[in-house]
Structures are given as C-alpha cells and as structure tokens.
Design a protein around this motif. Sequence first.
Motif, PDB file in Angstrom:
ATOM      1  N   GLY A   6      15.939  18.347  76.233  1.00  0.00           N
ATOM      2  CA  GLY A   6      14.807  17.485  75.930  1.00  0.00           C
ATOM      3  C   GLY A   6      14.651  16.345  76.917  1.00  0.00           C
TER       4      GLY A   6
ATOM      5  N   SER B 194      10.313  16.229  70.115  1.00  0.00           N
ATOM      6  CA  SER B 194       9.999  17.472  70.828  1.00  0.00           C
ATOM      7  C   SER B 194       8.540  17.491  71.249  1.00  0.00           C
ATOM      8  CB  SER B 194      10.283  18.675  69.931  1.00  0.00           C
ATOM      9  OG  SER B 194       9.354  18.702  68.854  1.00  0.00           O
TER      10      SER B 194
ATOM     11  N   LYS C  91      16.504  10.222  72.572  1.00  0.00           N
ATOM     12  CA  LYS C  91      15.767  11.438  72.915  1.00  0.00           C
ATOM     13  C   LYS C  91      14.377  11.336  72.322  1.00  0.00           C
ATOM     14  CE  LYS C  91      15.769  16.452  72.138  1.00  0.00           C
ATOM     15  NZ  LYS C  91      16.483  17.569  71.497  1.00  0.00           N
TER      16      LYS C  91
END
Length: 224
Positions: free
Chosen positions: A60, A25, A22
């Motif tokens: 995400g 952010s 991932k």
Amino acid sequence: MEAVLSHLRGAIERGEYTIGDKLPSEAELCRTLEVSRPVLREALRALQTMGLTVSRSGKGTFVVADAVEDPTFGDYTAGDLLEVRRHIEIPVAGYAARRRTPENLDRLSHLLDRMERETDTTTWVAMDTLFHLTVAEAAQNPVFRRVIEEIRDALARQSAFLNELGGRREQSDREHRAIVEALTDSSERDAVDAMTHHLDRVETTLTDIVRSARTPAHDSHQAV
C-alpha cells in the motif's frame, strides 16, 4: 485530480494521517472521495512526487513526511534539476542563437505548432522534452544534447507535474515561442533572456505548489 490531491495532502499536513500511517486502500478512497481509480492514482502519484508518501508493492501507500520540501522527479529533486538546468540550458540557448541552422529552426517551429494544437497532455509532455533537446541540438555541441538526454525522464515528470498542478501548458507554449523567435533572430541576448524567463516561471510554479495547503485547507468542503 487537483481536488483529490488537495484533500489527501491537506489530511496529511493536518495530521489526520501521520508519518508511518498507511493510507486507506484505493477501493476505499475511491468510494469515500467518489472518484474513479485513474483519477485517484494520479493524485497518489503526485503525493509521491511531493515526497509525502511512498508506495510499497503489495503493501500500500504510506505517509513518510507531513510537509512538502522538494518534489522529486525520477532520480532528481526539483532543486537539483533546476540548478543544473540554469547552468546548462541558459548558455545553450545563447549558443543556439549563434549557431542554429535553418533545419534547426524548421524542426523547432514545426514542433511548436504541434504543441500548440495538441490536446493530449501525455503527448504534449513528450514534445516538451523534445523541444529542449532540439534547442540543445541547435547549439551544435553533442555534449549539451547528451546532458539534456540524461535528464529527459526527469524533465518529462516535472512537466507533467507542473501541468497537472500548476496549469503551465499555455504559458510554456508562449515561453517556448519566445525562445524560438530569439533563435530565429540570431539574438544571443534575447535567447538567454527567454530561457531565463522560462526557467524562472518553472521555479515560481514549483514554489507555489509546494507552498499551497501549508495552511489549514479552506477547500476541504469542495466535492472531490
């Protein structure tokens, strides 16, 4: 945006982010890269178009590939889209040269004038797809227009992608002008040649974008 995209793409292709990872952010990436959220989001959209990442709502952005193979524009890959465009738009240009009306030429010329003056990229992209629809209309076969209408969203996505990453806009304007000049002269051969050249340049730019950053990024020291 290009510098941000190059940085993130390079990190993925070098293995700093591996398949399944991932990405940080948006807030963290904005701080790290010192860019605004709109710029970052453009870069993230481009990564998805390239097929390197996928965005999962509420979760995400995740890496799904470590190399660009074939960008996707909406429901269609670049390769599939270009193959169809060659089989449709090149002969359409020839038919349009033989069948266009004065009204068709007026619409195309007016549209080109607006495109060459337009400063907003989003507006220009919308007019780019309208240009190809108008050429199809000039062929005087409603089926051709329906086919171009079907891929209109993909054409718009591809146009935005090429402009953001390939600097295609001024070149496209010149290529479009050559197509209209051929239609004005009622030259089927010139129209076919002009549309073929236009699609050749689209393919070349796409290929260049896909191939770039395949080697270790040498621009990673640049501000992003």
